[in-house]
Design a protein around this motif. Structure first.
Motif, PDB file in Angstrom:
ATOM      1  N   ASN A   1      74.032  25.759  28.497  1.00 21.89           N
ATOM      2  CA  ASN A   1      72.654  25.888  29.268  1.00 21.89           C
ATOM      3  C   ASN A   1      71.980  27.170  28.663  1.00 21.89           C
ATOM      4  O   ASN A   1      72.639  27.883  27.947  1.00 21.89           O
ATOM      5  N   ARG A   2      70.899  27.541  28.974  1.00 20.21           N
ATOM      6  CA  ARG A   2      70.006  28.444  28.460  1.00 20.21           C
ATOM      7  C   ARG A   2      70.630  29.709  28.687  1.00 20.21           C
ATOM      8  O   ARG A   2      70.508  30.679  28.101  1.00 20.21           O
ATOM      9  N   ASN A   3      71.059  29.563  30.006  1.00 27.59           N
ATOM     10  CA  ASN A   3      71.594  31.000  30.548  1.00 27.59           C
ATOM     11  C   ASN A   3      72.739  31.351  29.443  1.00 27.59           C
ATOM     12  O   ASN A   3      73.027  32.821  29.272  1.00 27.59           O
ATOM     13  N   SER A   4      73.534  30.583  28.810  1.00 29.02           N
ATOM     14  CA  SER A   4      74.550  31.058  28.038  1.00 29.02           C
ATOM     15  C   SER A   4      74.004  31.412  26.665  1.00 29.02           C
ATOM     16  O   SER A   4      74.534  32.581  26.254  1.00 29.02           O
ATOM     17  N   PHE A   5      73.128  30.896  26.232  1.00 29.72           N
ATOM     18  CA  PHE A   5      72.268  31.514  25.186  1.00 29.72           C
ATOM     19  C   PHE A   5      71.677  32.908  25.408  1.00 29.72           C
ATOM     20  O   PHE A   5      72.081  33.905  24.566  1.00 29.72           O
ATOM     21  N   TYR A   6      71.052  33.167  26.506  1.00 29.74           N
ATOM     22  CA  TYR A   6      70.435  34.490  26.907  1.00 29.74           C
ATOM     23  C   TYR A   6      71.485  35.601  27.133  1.00 29.74           C
ATOM     24  O   TYR A   6      71.321  36.753  27.411  1.00 29.74           O
ATOM     25  N   TYR A   7      72.824  35.083  27.535  1.00 32.15           N
ATOM     26  CA  TYR A   7      73.585  35.965  27.672  1.00 32.15           C
ATOM     27  C   TYR A   7      74.165  36.630  26.456  1.00 32.15           C
ATOM     28  O   TYR A   7      74.533  37.902  26.404  1.00 32.15           O
ATOM     29  N   HIS A   8      74.166  35.873  25.252  1.00 34.84           N
ATOM     30  CA  HIS A   8      74.638  36.387  24.215  1.00 34.84           C
ATOM     31  C   HIS A   8      73.340  37.178  23.338  1.00 34.84           C
ATOM     32  O   HIS A   8      73.710  38.137  22.578  1.00 34.84           O
ATOM     33  N   PHE A   9      72.157  36.469  23.488  1.00 37.27           N
ATOM     34  CA  PHE A   9      71.232  36.846  23.008  1.00 37.27           C
ATOM     35  C   PHE A   9      69.738  37.148  23.382  1.00 37.27           C
ATOM     36  O   PHE A   9      69.488  36.524  24.563  1.00 37.27           O
ATOM     37  N   GLN A  10      68.931  38.042  23.085  1.00 34.68           N
ATOM     38  CA  GLN A  10      67.713  38.152  24.060  1.00 34.68           C
ATOM     39  C   GLN A  10      66.686  37.225  23.675  1.00 34.68           C
ATOM     40  O   GLN A  10      65.960  36.770  24.579  1.00 34.68           O
TER      41      GLN A  10
END
Length: 198
Positions: free
Chosen positions: A36-45
């Motif tokens: 999910n998008r949250n996983s992306f934003y957990y790792h990268f801004q």
């Protein structure tokens, strides 16, 4: 956690080979990774942060691999990484994220030279902070200049060979600079290089 980060990076790299970087979206990356998008934003801004992380991770691996071989080996290893990512470099160069590539190249060369000088030479030479900064700046301008020219020319020549040959031609220059910086360390601070006095 590290696996998810790596998966996101690999998905971006695969997409960057297929299409211009400007056209890649976070949605495409997360769909491809099945996260999910949250996983992306957990790792990268954001996407620029992701692009920087890819260069950073590859550089860290290269630096640790050649760390004891000196500045030339580490620089050539890093340049080979760029050449290996030919398609991605082209896509970033011709995108609105071009500044990221320029900034990354400059920081990459600066870090390589600083780390290599400290590890390989600074136990043998005592030089001023200003001279250290000048030597790092000289390498950065030379190597980054070659890389930017290679990008600008359409990446149509062997960059590793060109930089390798340049470093061969100037072999011994670094040691000469360090020796002179050490010898003149106390007098250099008072030296006036201005030709026209105000």
């Amino acid at each position: 956690m590290k696996q998810t980060r790596k998966l996101i990076q690999e998905s971006f790299l695969a997409l960057a080979k297929e299409k211009p970087v400007d056209k890649i979206t976070v949605k495409e990356i997360v769909d491809r990774c099945q996260i999910n998008r949250n996983s992306f934003y957990y790792h990268f801004q954001d996407l620029p942060d992701l692009i920087e992380s890819i260069f950073e991770d590859q550089l860290n691996e290269e630096v640790s691999h050649h760390a004891n071989e000196g500045v030339t080996a580490v620089l050539l290893g890093a340049v080979e990484i760029l050449e290996g990512e030919h398609d991605i470099c082209r896509n970033i160069y011709y995108s609105k994220n071009r500044d990221i590539l320029f900034m990354r190249i400059s920081r990459m060369v600066t870090r390589i030279v600083e780390d290599s000088l400290k590890k390989t030479y600074m136990s043998r030479y005592v030089i001023s902070d200003e001279d250290f900064a000048i030597i790092v700046q000289l390498y950065r301008m030379e190597v980054a200049g070659f890389i930017l020219d290679w990008l600008h020319s359409g990446m149509n020549y062997d960059l590793t060979r060109r930089i390798g040959r340049m470093l061969d031609l100037r072999a011994g220059t670094l040691e000469n600079m360090l020796e002179k910086a050490q010898r003149t360390r106390l007098s250099a601070a008072t030296q006036d290089y201005h030709l026209h006095k105000k």
